[in-house]
Design a protein around this motif. Structure first.
Motif, PDB file in Angstrom:
ATOM      1  N   PRO A 172      78.972  14.410-101.341  1.00 22.38           N
ATOM      2  CA  PRO A 172      79.141  15.747-101.934  1.00 22.38           C
ATOM      3  C   PRO A 172      78.624  15.780-103.360  1.00 22.38           C
ATOM      4  CG  PRO A 172      81.220  14.578-101.899  1.00 22.38           C
ATOM      5  CD  PRO A 172      80.249  13.737-101.126  1.00 22.38           C
ATOM      6  N   LYS A 173      78.138  16.933-103.759  1.00 20.62           N
ATOM      7  CA  LYS A 173      77.649  17.102-105.129  1.00 20.62           C
ATOM      8  C   LYS A 173      78.806  17.062-106.121  1.00 20.62           C
ATOM      9  CE  LYS A 173      74.602  19.076-108.224  1.00 20.62           C
ATOM     10  NZ  LYS A 173      73.154  19.048-108.331  1.00 20.62           N
ATOM     11  N   ARG A 174      79.930  17.673-105.756  1.00 19.31           N
ATOM     12  CA  ARG A 174      81.080  17.756-106.653  1.00 19.31           C
ATOM     13  C   ARG A 174      82.351  17.339-105.924  1.00 19.31           C
ATOM     14  NH1 ARG A 174      80.013  20.493-111.373  1.00 19.31           N
ATOM     15  NH2 ARG A 174      78.032  21.614-111.457  1.00 19.31           N
ATOM     16  N   GLN A 175      83.132  16.511-106.597  1.00 20.96           N
ATOM     17  CA  GLN A 175      84.380  16.040-106.004  1.00 20.96           C
ATOM     18  C   GLN A 175      85.176  15.312-107.081  1.00 20.96           C
ATOM     19  OE1 GLN A 175      84.065  12.761-103.094  1.00 20.96           O
ATOM     20  NE2 GLN A 175      85.361  13.945-101.718  1.00 20.96           N
ATOM     21  N   LEU A 176      86.438  15.657-107.257  1.00 17.60           N
ATOM     22  CA  LEU A 176      87.268  14.898-108.177  1.00 17.60           C
ATOM     23  C   LEU A 176      87.728  13.630-107.480  1.00 17.60           C
ATOM     24  CD1 LEU A 176      89.826  16.056-110.739  1.00 17.60           C
ATOM     25  CD2 LEU A 176      90.479  14.240-109.166  1.00 17.60           C
ATOM     26  N   ARG A 177      87.492  12.490-108.132  1.00 15.81           N
ATOM     27  CA  ARG A 177      87.892  11.188-107.588  1.00 15.81           C
ATOM     28  C   ARG A 177      88.643  10.452-108.692  1.00 15.81           C
ATOM     29  NH1 ARG A 177      81.820   9.499-105.621  1.00 15.81           N
ATOM     30  NH2 ARG A 177      81.521  11.128-104.038  1.00 15.81           N
ATOM     31  N   ALA A 178      89.905  10.216-108.483  1.00 15.05           N
ATOM     32  CA  ALA A 178      90.703   9.655-109.561  1.00 15.05           C
ATOM     33  C   ALA A 178      91.740   8.687-109.008  1.00 15.05           C
ATOM     34  CB  ALA A 178      91.391  10.778-110.345  1.00 15.05           C
ATOM     35  N   VAL A 202      89.140  19.772-103.159  1.00 18.26           N
ATOM     36  CA  VAL A 202      88.004  19.397-104.007  1.00 18.26           C
ATOM     37  C   VAL A 202      88.096  17.956-104.489  1.00 18.26           C
ATOM     38  CG1 VAL A 202      87.661  21.779-104.761  1.00 18.26           C
ATOM     39  CG2 VAL A 202      89.083  20.235-106.145  1.00 18.26           C
ATOM     40  N   GLY A 203      89.034  17.174-103.953  1.00 17.77           N
ATOM     41  CA  GLY A 203      89.095  15.785-104.366  1.00 17.77           C
ATOM     42  C   GLY A 203      90.419  15.131-104.033  1.00 17.77           C
ATOM     43  N   ASP A 204      90.571  13.892-104.526  1.00 13.86           N
ATOM     44  CA  ASP A 204      91.735  13.077-104.216  1.00 13.86           C
ATOM     45  C   ASP A 204      92.111  12.237-105.428  1.00 13.86           C
ATOM     46  OD1 ASP A 204      91.951  13.199-100.982  1.00 13.86           O
ATOM     47  OD2 ASP A 204      89.855  13.197-101.611  1.00 13.86           O
ATOM     48  N   ILE A 205      93.413  11.902-105.514  1.00 11.43           N
ATOM     49  CA  ILE A 205      93.896  10.957-106.516  1.00 11.43           C
ATOM     50  C   ILE A 205      94.651   9.854-105.777  1.00 11.43           C
ATOM     51  CG2 ILE A 205      95.143  10.643-108.675  1.00 11.43           C
ATOM     52  CD1 ILE A 205      95.102  13.642-109.098  1.00 11.43           C
ATOM     53  N   GLN A 206      94.318   8.609-106.077  1.00  9.11           N
ATOM     54  CA  GLN A 206      94.907   7.463-105.380  1.00  9.11           C
ATOM     55  C   GLN A 206      96.102   6.926-106.173  1.00  9.11           C
ATOM     56  OE1 GLN A 206      93.417   6.752-102.427  1.00  9.11           O
ATOM     57  NE2 GLN A 206      91.784   8.234-102.863  1.00  9.11           N
ATOM     58  N   PHE A 207      97.219   6.715-105.484  1.00 10.21           N
ATOM     59  CA  PHE A 207      98.384   6.097-106.122  1.00 10.21           C
ATOM     60  C   PHE A 207      98.567   4.691-105.576  1.00 10.21           C
ATOM     61  CE2 PHE A 207     102.772   4.994-106.841  1.00 10.21           C
ATOM     62  CZ  PHE A 207     102.886   5.300-108.174  1.00 10.21           C
ATOM     63  N   PRO A 229      84.275  19.146-110.054  1.00 13.25           N
ATOM     64  CA  PRO A 229      84.212  20.569-109.681  1.00 13.25           C
ATOM     65  C   PRO A 229      84.341  21.473-110.904  1.00 13.25           C
ATOM     66  CG  PRO A 229      85.760  19.362-108.286  1.00 13.25           C
ATOM     67  CD  PRO A 229      85.411  18.462-109.425  1.00 13.25           C
ATOM     68  N   VAL A 230      83.655  22.603-110.879  1.00  7.70           N
ATOM     69  CA  VAL A 230      83.787  23.604-111.940  1.00  7.70           C
ATOM     70  C   VAL A 230      85.068  24.387-111.689  1.00  7.70           C
ATOM     71  CG1 VAL A 230      82.778  25.662-112.989  1.00  7.70           C
ATOM     72  CG2 VAL A 230      81.287  23.784-112.230  1.00  7.70           C
ATOM     73  N   PRO A 231      85.996  24.430-112.658  1.00  8.31           N
ATOM     74  CA  PRO A 231      87.235  25.186-112.434  1.00  8.31           C
ATOM     75  C   PRO A 231      86.976  26.679-112.380  1.00  8.31           C
ATOM     76  CG  PRO A 231      87.138  24.367-114.688  1.00  8.31           C
ATOM     77  CD  PRO A 231      85.963  23.776-113.967  1.00  8.31           C
ATOM     78  N   PRO A 232      87.518  27.376-111.396  1.00  8.67           N
ATOM     79  CA  PRO A 232      87.279  28.822-111.289  1.00  8.67           C
ATOM     80  C   PRO A 232      87.901  29.581-112.457  1.00  8.67           C
ATOM     81  CG  PRO A 232      88.284  27.916-109.281  1.00  8.67           C
ATOM     82  CD  PRO A 232      88.370  26.864-110.324  1.00  8.67           C
ATOM     83  N   LEU A 291      83.333  21.997-118.992  1.00  5.59           N
ATOM     84  CA  LEU A 291      83.949  22.470-117.758  1.00  5.59           C
ATOM     85  C   LEU A 291      83.037  22.268-116.560  1.00  5.59           C
ATOM     86  CD1 LEU A 291      85.764  25.678-119.047  1.00  5.59           C
ATOM     87  CD2 LEU A 291      86.798  23.523-118.339  1.00  5.59           C
ATOM     88  N   HIS A 292      82.032  21.366-116.737  1.00  8.73           N
ATOM     89  CA  HIS A 292      81.222  20.835-115.638  1.00  8.73           C
ATOM     90  C   HIS A 292      80.131  21.765-115.120  1.00  8.73           C
ATOM     91  CE1 HIS A 292      84.495  18.147-116.055  1.00  8.73           C
ATOM     92  NE2 HIS A 292      85.361  18.959-115.467  1.00  8.73           N
ATOM     93  N   HIS A 293      79.835  22.850-115.847  1.00  7.56           N
ATOM     94  CA  HIS A 293      78.655  23.630-115.520  1.00  7.56           C
ATOM     95  C   HIS A 293      77.426  22.746-115.750  1.00  7.56           C
ATOM     96  CE1 HIS A 293      81.031  27.319-115.349  1.00  7.56           C
ATOM     97  NE2 HIS A 293      81.606  26.955-116.473  1.00  7.56           N
TER      98      HIS A 293
END
Length: 684
Positions: free
Chosen positions: A62-68, A402-407, A435-438, A531-533
């Motif tokens: 994917p072009k945009r994805q939050l990965r944390a 739009v993404g995932d956070i791993q614990f 991701p760009v926040p709406p 903001l990721h634009h």
């Protein structure tokens, strides 16, 4: 987070520039009308709106994805690994966590900086955290939060500061707190429940205080996000009520039940904190990671088809309301159960949260139970190496995710049964932009100028100049294989995204150590807003596989290096064009040159080539102006033939600097359109 409930939460939570322009901006295409008829060559063409490009994308890139990943400090879960480490040891440990995130192609970390009414920075409100030195209130000898943020940003990782609003201590003895601790100075704020100490959320002064304590970090540090987990009112202890009856009597007027009043108190905390954050720094995101179940459908028809603990009732967190009211920027529910769990099916909860966030400005990120994968004592489903990766595959069918956070970080590193490695291979194959926040505003910066792409023994070294316009905090580096035109969908996903780089100073650099010897590549760079634009791309630099040409730049008519007056139309009529469109105009005795500008890295001799589509109705002698270091040279090109390929205008001395290098002029006698499409400049 407590793991003792019927449905558990978590352990203490602790190129071709035209193709990009066509992707980013919808173009109006103007087609020459019957341009093969010379009699029509001088007439004004009728405008035709071209169809939008529908690009197939690879869901694995994917072009945009939050990965944390979460990095917990409470009880030394992740960092520091124990109390009493030296400054150098603490810093080395933290850098290793960031290197782990980068190695797994993540783009953010969520770091706990206020775990128990204390601070990992020199706070004027609360004491130093005991998890740093072993003693609450003891100065660790440096500013951890400043270090944490700087090191994350140096790797272009977003830094989300994780705060716990109301937890004071993991024990019930106030005398173990520092003598000047706010909970001891204001003993009426404090409640003991379930063997732990909490600030009473029903006291208005408490709500203001905890907000002020957190806002101190927001104002003083360059954080990207404020993050809360699922601790609001404490999780219930069987048969024991939270001791706030006197507080309810004092402040609960107008509420029929104590539960409604408690939810109101938490609502105020959330709503007011979001307002304060955005008033201070509009670019800082506010996210909450709640318990995965709001309410069960058996209790409330708006709830999920589950049968577990309900956070709305148990901890008085009306998370659905916060989303529907757009009080937060993202929600990261802890969906810590496997697909098919009888009480809390992962698939059902992703479906439910997707429905809750749909139509709002709140982004949905899923909290993943990485700590369960391959761990002993877990449901058998978690012994399957595919369970975790299957979660992200299922997420693809819900566009709200739009993404995932791993614990948590230590479990990412443990990689039990290879579950994390499998997830990374299946879903994090390439880097991703955030991701760009709406509805948060902001705009893309100008395009950067890629000034050099040089192959050496260690790979290909890139250098670029910061955009002259807009706010830039980072860059995206792309690498496309081969030479020649590329379809407009090449940058629709992340398959060609090579890396992201933090913006520092007026220039940027990157070394592509993965460039294969003998392979031809095109590189381009875009600028990224806070903001990721994403900006339009730089002109592409070509690195030939045969080692020839230490510098080669392609400037396309749709890129930032091209300028022309409104008299030049835009067309997609001929398929032999370079990229997705080209520019055309009628001959006329006016000074109206379409210019291709480029950043020439050093004074020297350069080969200059042009690309154009060909048609019998085009002009037979289109003037091309080359601005050499010794004067302007004019070369006439017959555009009726020889299209769809690079045509050499000659080799010329060019001076270093960014300037107009090649122009296409309309000032020519006769009939037939003149066309400006693309230029390639190669150092010899």
């Amino acid at each position: 987070m407590n793991i003792s409930f019927m449905v558990v939460s978590r352990v203490p939570n602790l190129v071709r520039t035209v193709l990009v322009a066509a992707l980013l901006v919808g173009a109006v295409a103007v087609a020459p009308q019957a341009s093969s008829d010379p009699a029509r060559a001088g007439t004004a063409p009728a405008p035709v709106v071209g169809p939008a490009v529908a690009c197939p994308v690879d869901p694995a890139t994917p072009k945009r994805q939050l990965r944390a990943m979460w990095i917990a400090s409470v009880a030394n879960v992740d960092w520091p690994s124990r109390t009493g480490l030296t400054v150098a040891q603490q810093q080395a440990e933290y850098r290793s966590w960031l290197d782990l995130a980068v190695g797994n192609r993540m783009n953010a970390v969520v770091v706990q900086v206020r775990p128990t009414a204390d601070a990992l920075w020199p706070s004027p409100y609360e004491p130093w955290s005991q998890w740093l030195t072993g003693t609450q209130g003891r100065d660790p000898g440096y500013d951890p939060l400043a270090f944490l943020v700087a090191e994350a940003h140096a790797r272009n990782l977003e830094f989300h500061a994780w705060f716990n609003p109301y937890r004071v201590a993991n024990h019930a003895d106030p005398t173990r707190l520092t003598a000047n601790h706010p909970a001891r100075v204001n003993p009426g704020w404090l409640e003991s429940y379930g063997g732990q100490l909490y600030y009473n959320p029903g006291i208005p002064a408490v709500r203001v205080f905890v907000q002020d304590a957190m806002m101190d970090a927001v104002r003083r540090y360059d954080i990207d996000g404020v993050h809360w987990d699922d601790y609001f009112y404490p999780y219930p202890v069987n048969g024991v009520s939270f001791p706030d009856q006197d507080t309810f009597a004092q402040y609960g007027a107008g509420f029929a039940t104590v539960a409604d009043w408690r939810r109101h108190n938490v609502d105020l905390l959330v709503q007011e904190m979001g307002q304060k954050i955005h008033a201070a720094k509009p670019w800082v995101s506010f996210g909450i990671s709640p318990f995965g179940i709001w309410r069960n459908a058996g209790t409330d028809p708006l709830g999920s088809r589950t049968s577990g603990l309900q956070s709305y009732d148990a901890i008085h967190a009306d998370t659905r309301k916060w989303v529907r009211q757009n009080w937060i920027d993202y929600v990261a529910p802890q969906i810590y159960w496997h697909i098919g769990h009888p009480a809390a099916d992962y698939a059902e909860l992703v479906r439910w949260w997707s429905g809750v966030t749909a139509g709002t400005n709140v982004q949905l990120v899923v909290g993943q139970a990485t700590y369960r994968a391959g761990a002993s004592g877990q449901d058998p489903a978690w012994q399957d190496v595919t369970e975790l990766t299957d979660h992200l595959t299922l997420n693809r069918s819900h566009p709200q995710v739009v993404g995932d956070i791993q614990f948590s970080a230590k479990d990412v590193r443990a990689n039990r049964i290879g579950a994390v490695a499998r997830l990374v291979a299946d879903h994090y194959r390439r880097p991703a932009l955030l991701p760009v926040p709406p509805a948060r505003g902001g705009s893309a910066p100008g395009a950067p100028t890629l000034t050099a792409a040089t192959r050496g023994s260690g790979g290909v070294s890139l250098t670029w100049q910061r955009p002259a316009t807009g706010s830039t905090t980072g860059y995206a580096v792309y690498r496309l294989p081969g030479d020649g035109p590329v379809d407009a969908c090449a940058l629709a996903d992340g398959r060609h995204l090579l890396a992201t780089v933090r913006a520092t100073g007026s220039t940027g650099t990157y070394r592509d150590a993965t460039a294969a010897a003998g392979s031809t590549y095109r590189y381009l760079v875009t600028a990224l807003h806070r903001l990721h634009h994403e900006s339009a791309p730089s002109a592409a630099l070509l690195v030939p596989g045969d080692g020839s040409g230490t510098f080669s730049v392609i400037v396309d008519n749709a890129g930032s290096g091209f300028t022309a007056s409104a008299a030049w139309g835009t067309s997609t009529y001929l398929t032999t064009r370079y990229g997705t469109n080209y520019r055309f105009a009628s001959p006329q005795a006016v000074s109206d040159v379409a210019w291709f500008s480029a950043a020439i890295p050093a004074t020297g001799t350069y080969r200059v080539e042009v690309w154009h589509p060909a048609d019998p109705g085009y002009h037979s002698a289109v003037p091309h102006l080359v601005a050499t270091s010794t004067g302007t040279v004019t070369v006439n090109v017959d555009q009726r033939t020889g299209g769809g390929q690079w045509r050499t205008l000659g080799s010329y001395p060019l001076a270093a600097g960014t300037r107009q290098v090649v122009g296409v002029s309309r000032w020519v006698a006769g009939t037939g359109y003149v066309v400006a499409d693309a230029v390639r400049i190669t150092r010899l």
